[in-house]
Design an enzyme around this catalytic site. Structure first.
Site, PDB file in Angstrom:
ATOM      1  N   GLU A   1     -16.718  30.803  15.258  1.00 47.62           N
ATOM      2  CA  GLU A   1     -16.347  31.571  16.534  1.00 47.62           C
ATOM      3  C   GLU A   1     -15.720  30.393  17.390  1.00 47.62           C
ATOM      4  O   GLU A   1     -16.328  30.181  18.568  1.00 47.62           O
ATOM      5  CB  GLU A   1     -17.588  32.109  17.006  1.00 47.62           C
ATOM      6  CG  GLU A   1     -18.205  33.295  16.476  1.00 47.62           C
ATOM      7  CD  GLU A   1     -19.505  33.655  17.148  1.00 47.62           C
ATOM      8  OE1 GLU A   1     -19.691  33.276  18.262  1.00 47.62           O
ATOM      9  OE2 GLU A   1     -19.974  34.863  16.776  1.00 47.62           O
TER      10      GLU A   1
ATOM     11  N   GLU B   1     -21.485  38.412  10.770  1.00 51.54           N
ATOM     12  CA  GLU B   1     -22.611  38.689  11.799  1.00 51.54           C
ATOM     13  C   GLU B   1     -22.449  39.963  12.331  1.00 51.54           C
ATOM     14  O   GLU B   1     -21.138  40.556  12.842  1.00 51.54           O
ATOM     15  CB  GLU B   1     -22.482  37.537  12.760  1.00 51.54           C
ATOM     16  CG  GLU B   1     -22.790  36.223  12.576  1.00 51.54           C
ATOM     17  CD  GLU B   1     -22.784  35.195  13.680  1.00 51.54           C
ATOM     18  OE1 GLU B   1     -23.070  35.766  14.969  1.00 51.54           O
ATOM     19  OE2 GLU B   1     -22.772  34.267  13.582  1.00 51.54           O
TER      20      GLU B   1
HETATM   21  O1  IFM Z   1     -26.661  33.455  18.149  1.00 54.97           O
HETATM   22  C1  IFM Z   1     -25.094  33.780  18.098  1.00 54.97           C
HETATM   23  C2  IFM Z   1     -24.587  32.776  16.917  1.00 54.97           C
HETATM   24  O2  IFM Z   1     -24.764  31.693  16.784  1.00 54.97           O
HETATM   25  C3  IFM Z   1     -23.001  33.159  16.996  1.00 54.97           C
HETATM   26  N1  IFM Z   1     -22.851  34.556  17.025  1.00 54.97           N
HETATM   27  C4  IFM Z   1     -23.333  35.421  18.108  1.00 54.97           C
HETATM   28  C5  IFM Z   1     -24.962  34.989  17.919  1.00 54.97           C
HETATM   29  C6  IFM Z   1     -25.601  36.073  19.110  1.00 54.97           C
HETATM   30  O3  IFM Z   1     -25.087  35.617  20.423  1.00 54.97           O
END
Ligand code: IFM
Length: 461
Positions: free
Chosen positions: A164, A372
């Site tokens: 990210e 994710e």
């Molecule tokens: O916890 C975070 C992760 O580190 C990166 N993506 C989003 C998740 C939730 O906010």
């Protein structure tokens, strides 16, 4: 019964600083998150990652939890400050040993390691030299990638260079709500470029040392215009450029998106040097996609958008955005349930996102890993009956299958997260885990969603 292709990776995901703790163990150096959490007022309740889930010591228990869950893959990140405590120079053997043991233990349980090299825990020594605002950090990441790949490259199933970069640039360097806490607004753009350059430089380094597929992970959000008015549609296009296209077009197409909405001239950004875009566009094998919710924007009205109830990752910083003269303004998404964070639950957004990537990038799009997906929910049920999370995951898995039925090539799906963990500026308040963690004792307790996901996974066998 929904089908998935052979070799599809069903997994859970975590990140080093969010779970490991043991920040001073075995020669680990300080990271920007150690420094940031030590500053009063930066993180809710003054929480830090000093202990977190103590995964550094409890990892065998966590591997056993994953084996019992029945996942075939685990996405975790390597902590750069454990490998190179100062961000440069020789490897710290004990740091490498930790991940070596973890990878072997996963293999013994038939769990494929999917490794993120950089999930925001920059060695503080590199930040002292400018961090991601300094082009040299890109070269440092490539050097670090070589060290990790030399040691783990024979057993890793897939590599993700970065996690990210949009969020890291925006919150870390743009508005300062994350480490390193800089509030440079649009002057943070070099940080984005240097991260992408780091990715591009790391790709050939990984390829030389490992046969595993290589990619990067972005946090994508379908962008909705608040109305059909031309100015709101332009605002949506501008936000799409900032969150989605800026981190994808250079990688997949070898060019920057049109950034005229940000006052960037057609000849590009001054810190982008000849050859950079070719390096960034080194072919990749997987695109990591993190999805949580869509974003709704309108043209700036001069009134701060409501930060609560249905905004994106940027909502929290609505006031900062207003002051930044940006060409959009975040507005809440109504009519959907909200997660503990206040993010709208929109499973169809995952279908929209995956098919949208396919439509936008066509043949340039490599197979996708959904690296994710998940939701935070309050810690208010001693029975750990997290029905909201079950509903969230169920809806998103249906959307995933619809996207695959519609022809999108997806090769894996990872729930965020295995464990409740350190949720950055929110500290331990927002819980994303399939497994509850009592942060006072470290005790792990599988939630109802863990049992639900285990049954769901069994159906695919
Ligand atoms: O916890 C975070 C992760 O580190 C990166 N993506 C989003 C998740 C939730 O906010």
């Amino acid at each position: 019964m929904d089908e998935v292709p052979a070799g599809f990776l069903w997994g859970t995901a975590t990140a080093a600083y969010q779970i490991e703790g043991a920040v001073a163990a075995d020669g680990r150096g300080p990271s920007i998150w150690d420094a940031f959490t030590a500053e009063p007022g930066r993180v809710k309740n003054g929480d830090t990652g000093d202990v977190a889930c103590d995964h550094y010591h409890r990892w065998p228990e966590d591997v056993a939890l994953m084996a019992d869950l029945g996942v075939g893959a685990y996405r975790f990140s390597v902590a750069w400050p454990r490998i190179q405590p100062d961000g440069r120079g020789p490897a710290n053997a004990k740091g490498l040993d930790f991940y070596d043991r973890l990878v072997d233990a996963l293999a013994e349980r038939g769990i494929a390691p999917v490794v993120t090299l950089y999930h925001w825990d920059l060695p503080q020594a590199l930040q002292d030299d400018g961090g991601w605002m300094n082009r040299d950090t890109a070269h440092r990441l490539a050097e670090y990638a070589a060290i990790v790949a030399d040691r783990l490259g024979d057993r890793v199933t897939a590599w993700l260079t970065l996690n990210e970069p949009f969020v890291h640039m925006t919150e870390g360097y743009g508005i300062g709500t994350h480490a390193p806490g800089e509030a440079l607004l649009l002057d943070a753009l070099p940080a984005a470029h240097h991260m992408l350059l780091a990715h591009g430089l790391a790709v050939p380094v990984l390829r030389e040392r490992s046969a595993a597929p290589v990619g990067l992970t972005n946090n994508y959000s379908p962008v909705w215009a608040a109305s059909g008015a031309p100015e709101d549609r332009a605002a949506a296009a501008a936000f799409d450029v900032l969150q989605n296209r800026l981190f994808t077009d250079p990688v997949l197409l070898g060019r920057l998106p049109d950034m005229s909405a940000y006052g960037v001239a057609a000849d590009g950004l001054p810190f982008v040097r000849d050859g950079d875009l070719a390096a960034i566009a080194a072919p990749i094998d997987r695109l990591g996609v993190n999805y949580y919710s869509p974003t709704r924007v309108r043209a700036p009205h001069g009134t701060p958008a409501a930060p609560e109830g249905g905004g994106s990752v940027l909502s929290e910083a609505g006031a900062h955005i207003e002051g930044a003269g940006l060409p959009f303004e975040d507005v809440p998404i109504d009519g959907h349930p909200l997660t503990g964070f206040g993010w709208p639950v929109v499973p169809d957004g995952l279908h929209e996102l995956l098919t949208g990537l396919r439509d936008a990038y066509g043949d340039a799009l490599p197979p996708i890993l959904v690296t994710e997906n998940g939701c935070s929910a309050p810690d208010d049920d001693p029975g750990r009956r997290d029905q909201d999370r079950i509903d969230y995951l169920d809806g998103h898995l249906r959307a995933l299958h619809r996207a695959m039925d519609d022809g999108v090539d997806v090769r894996g799906y990872f729930v965020w997260s295995l464990l409740d963990n350190f949720e950055w500026a929110e500290g331990y308040d927002q819980r994303f885990g399939l497994v509850h963690v009592d942060f006072a004792t470290g005790t792990r307790t599988p939630k109802a969603s863990y049992h639900w996901f285990r049954e769901r996974l069994a159906r695919y066998r």
